[in-house]
Design a protein around this motif. Structure first.
Motif, PDB file in Angstrom:
ATOM      1  N   SER A  24      -1.469  30.722  30.268  1.00  0.00           N
ATOM      2  CA  SER A  24      -1.007  32.473  31.000  1.00  0.00           C
ATOM      3  C   SER A  24      -1.394  33.145  31.923  1.00  0.00           C
ATOM      4  CB  SER A  24       0.190  33.152  29.719  1.00  0.00           C
ATOM      5  OG  SER A  24       1.189  32.768  28.777  1.00  0.00           O
ATOM      6  N   GLY A  53       4.963  37.342  25.891  1.00  0.00           N
ATOM      7  CA  GLY A  53       6.082  36.508  26.210  1.00  0.00           C
ATOM      8  C   GLY A  53       7.310  37.441  26.845  1.00  0.00           C
ATOM      9  N   TYR A  91      10.651  33.054  30.124  1.00  0.00           N
ATOM     10  CA  TYR A  91      10.728  33.760  28.813  1.00  0.00           C
ATOM     11  C   TYR A  91      11.590  32.766  27.752  1.00  0.00           C
ATOM     12  CZ  TYR A  91       8.665  34.500  23.228  1.00  0.00           C
ATOM     13  OH  TYR A  91       8.432  34.565  22.136  1.00  0.00           O
ATOM     14  N   SER A 146       4.046  38.069  38.928  1.00  0.00           N
ATOM     15  CA  SER A 146       3.234  37.381  37.922  1.00  0.00           C
ATOM     16  C   SER A 146       1.126  37.913  39.044  1.00  0.00           C
ATOM     17  CB  SER A 146       2.351  35.924  37.882  1.00  0.00           C
ATOM     18  OG  SER A 146       2.753  35.241  39.270  1.00  0.00           O
ATOM     19  N   CYS A 174       7.763  29.353  29.885  1.00  0.00           N
ATOM     20  CA  CYS A 174       7.016  29.700  28.249  1.00  0.00           C
ATOM     21  C   CYS A 174       8.200  29.873  27.299  1.00  0.00           C
ATOM     22  CB  CYS A 174       6.734  31.435  28.732  1.00  0.00           C
ATOM     23  SG  CYS A 174       5.269  31.673  27.263  1.00  0.00           S
ATOM     24  N   HIS A 202       7.575  35.667  33.979  1.00  0.00           N
ATOM     25  CA  HIS A 202       7.867  34.452  34.125  1.00  0.00           C
ATOM     26  C   HIS A 202       9.310  33.821  33.198  1.00  0.00           C
ATOM     27  CE1 HIS A 202       5.278  34.885  29.957  1.00  0.00           C
ATOM     28  NE2 HIS A 202       6.755  35.256  30.041  1.00  0.00           N
ATOM     29  N   GLY A 209       2.384  30.207  25.524  1.00  0.00           N
ATOM     30  CA  GLY A 209       1.998  31.809  26.193  1.00  0.00           C
ATOM     31  C   GLY A 209       0.305  31.652  25.879  1.00  0.00           C
ATOM     32  N   THR A 224       6.388  29.696  36.391  1.00  0.00           N
ATOM     33  CA  THR A 224       6.459  29.146  35.050  1.00  0.00           C
ATOM     34  C   THR A 224       7.825  29.250  33.401  1.00  0.00           C
ATOM     35  OG1 THR A 224       4.555  29.644  34.688  1.00  0.00           O
ATOM     36  CG2 THR A 224       5.008  29.574  32.305  1.00  0.00           C
TER      37      THR A 224
END
Length: 501
Positions: free
Chosen positions: A265, A288, A299, A332, A277, A297, A261, A275
């Motif tokens: 990122s 994150g 996490y 994102s 992460c 993403h 992270g 992603t």
């Protein structure tokens, strides 16, 4: 403009601090600034790489007198010894306009002492855990907020918060990568050192997906390197890289990213690269979680809490779900547009921005700037101005004692135009930026420098006013932040209070 950057890299610290400052350093240099780095000669210090790229470098000792080698972590850096070493390194060198410090172990003590080499100090941070004596603070994370720093910053400190200031290389200002129905190619990277051996864990998880092509970027100093080489030899679709010169290309070719992270990122977000992460350090956890909450993403948590099996399940779920990957890409991209380094560079250069009166030689510059579509869109008069009309207007303006026409410039050329029209003890300001400068945050600096010039030119000036179109939200925000009082779409900034005369 002369800028000195103070940061470090090592297996313990990681290489992320240097990595996130490089795009800013390159942007500043491209704009005509002289940029130098000063780093301790820790293992993996990156000084050779910085020098090879053409930056001036200064080396500080690996260890300071009396420093415990078992405490060689950032939080325990002896700031006075660092200042003394810096004094030795910078002896007889010219001073700087800015010092930028990106280091968790250097607080306001160091920042105050470092002002002997520069009148302005900037800090790059993502923790909000200590006091600062800085003129500018940057936190590019989602959780960087004024509230978090309310009791930590001096009065008047300029703040840059959020991913719109994420400092990325120029190529990340680009279209999003395509989202395929089924992910076919995966990129895995957990930073330049990966002391926690998360790349090796990812390999174990990836072994269940022989159909996926995977690039593992790990670094030859990775503590699990030999084991990873053995695993890669048994998987023809895997490529293990100790070094890549074009990480950007690997990112654009990937359908899924598995990694830490840190600074990448924001690169992933700018590309819209889906992603998974895992935080490999404490300072990555909050961001994150925040990016996951925004939908940017998946996490999984801190590395200590993520098993190989959990990672395997996440990879299988995300790789086969285009809807999830498309949603992550869209969210994102809303966070990051790739222009963060330019915005930070503008904030630094704005402090030393030069303002001068326009002359007849500026006719073409002013004509092109005023007729740019992005400028006309928010002007009170939106039509295209004819050259002959422009020439007459400029000649009249230059001979009008009640009008002040100014051009703001920085190292790499003109930034924008200010016009002040004096009416009694007040002046109405009109401002526009040249098209390539729009959206980078130059407006506040122009207003500040222009105001100082106008007050010096007209000492009797009591207030400055402005008119802004209701839909022009960026300009409304600029005037509010510059200290103007808003009434509908009219702004006033009082310079002198008659009641105190």
């Amino acid at each position: 403009m002369r800028v000195l950057i103070r940061s470090d890299a090592s297996p313990t610290i990681g290489s992320g601090h240097i990595a996130r400052l490089l795009p800013l350093a390159r942007t500043l240099r491209k704009q005509g600034s002289h940029v130098a780095f000063v780093c301790r000669q820790l293992p993996g210090h990156r000084l050779d790489m910085l020098a090879a790229e053409g930056f001036e470098t200064f080396a500080l000792p690996q260890r300071y007198p009396g420093e415990d080698p078992q405490q060689a972590i950032e939080s325990l850096l002896p700031w006075q010894a660092d200042i003394d070493a810096l004094a030795h390194a910078l002896d007889s060198h010219p001073t700087f306009d800015w010092i930028i410090v990106d280091h968790y172990g250097l607080d306001y003590h160091w920042q105050t002492a470092a002002r002997r080499w520069a009148p302005r100090i900037a800090a790059v941070d993502d923790l909000a855990t200590r006091q600062y004596d800085v003129d500018l603070l940057l936190n590019q994370n989602l959780l960087g907020t004024p509230q978090a720093y309310a009791s930590l910053l001096p009065l008047g400190c300029q703040t840059l918060f959020g991913p719109r200031f994420a400092m990325l290389r120029d190529e990340f200002c680009c279209p999003a990568i395509p989202i395929k129905p089924q992910a076919k190619r995966v990129l895995v990277n957990f930073g330049g050192f990966d002391a926690a051996m998360q790349t090796h864990h990812a390999m174990l998880a990836m072994a269940e997906f022989p159909e996926l092509e995977v690039d593992f970027v790990a670094g030859a100093d990775n503590p699990a390197w030999e084991n990873m080489q053995a695993l890669a030899a048994d998987h023809p679709n895997w490529r293990l890289h100790s070094f890549v010169s074009d990480f950007y290309r690997l990112m654009t070719e990937a359908d899924l990213f598995v990694g830490a992270g840190g600074g990448t990122s924001w690169e992933r977000a700018a590309l819209g690269l889906p992603t998974i992460c895992i935080a490999v350090s404490n300072n990555q956890q909050a961001n994150g979680e925040a990016m996951a909450a925004s939908g940017a993403h998946v996490y999984l948590g801190p590395r200590e809490q993520v098993s190989v099996e959990q990672l395997r399940q996440a990879i299988g779920f995300v790789a086969g779900n285009p809807g999830i990957r498309r949603s992550m890409a869209e969210h994102s991209r809303q966070l990051v547009d790739g222009r963060g380094a330019q915005r930070v560079a503008a904030a630094l250069a704005g402090a030393v921005l030069q303002v001068r009166p326009a002359t007849a030689d500026d006719a073409q510059l002013l004509f092109d700037g005023r007729n740019a579509e992005a400028v006309r869109r928010w002007s009170l008069e939106t039509g295209v101005i004819e050259w002959s009309s422009h020439q007459k207007w400029l000649a009249a303006s230059l001979h009008n004692a009640q009008r002040l026409l100014l051009i703001a410039e920085t190292d790499d050329g003109p930034v924008g135009v200010l016009r002040y029209d004096l009416r009694g003890l007040e002046a109405e300001v009109s401002i526009y930026l040249f098209e390539e400068r729009i959206g980078l945050g130059w407006g506040r600096a122009l207003l500040a420098r222009g105001e100082a010039f106008a007050i010096n030119h007209w000492p009797q000036l009591r207030a400055i006013t402005a008119q802004v179109l209701p839909a022009n939200q960026p300009s409304l925000k600029v005037f509010r932040e510059a200290g103007f009082t808003q009434s509908a779409c009219a702004f006033t900034r009082v310079l002198k209070d008659d009641s105190n005369d």
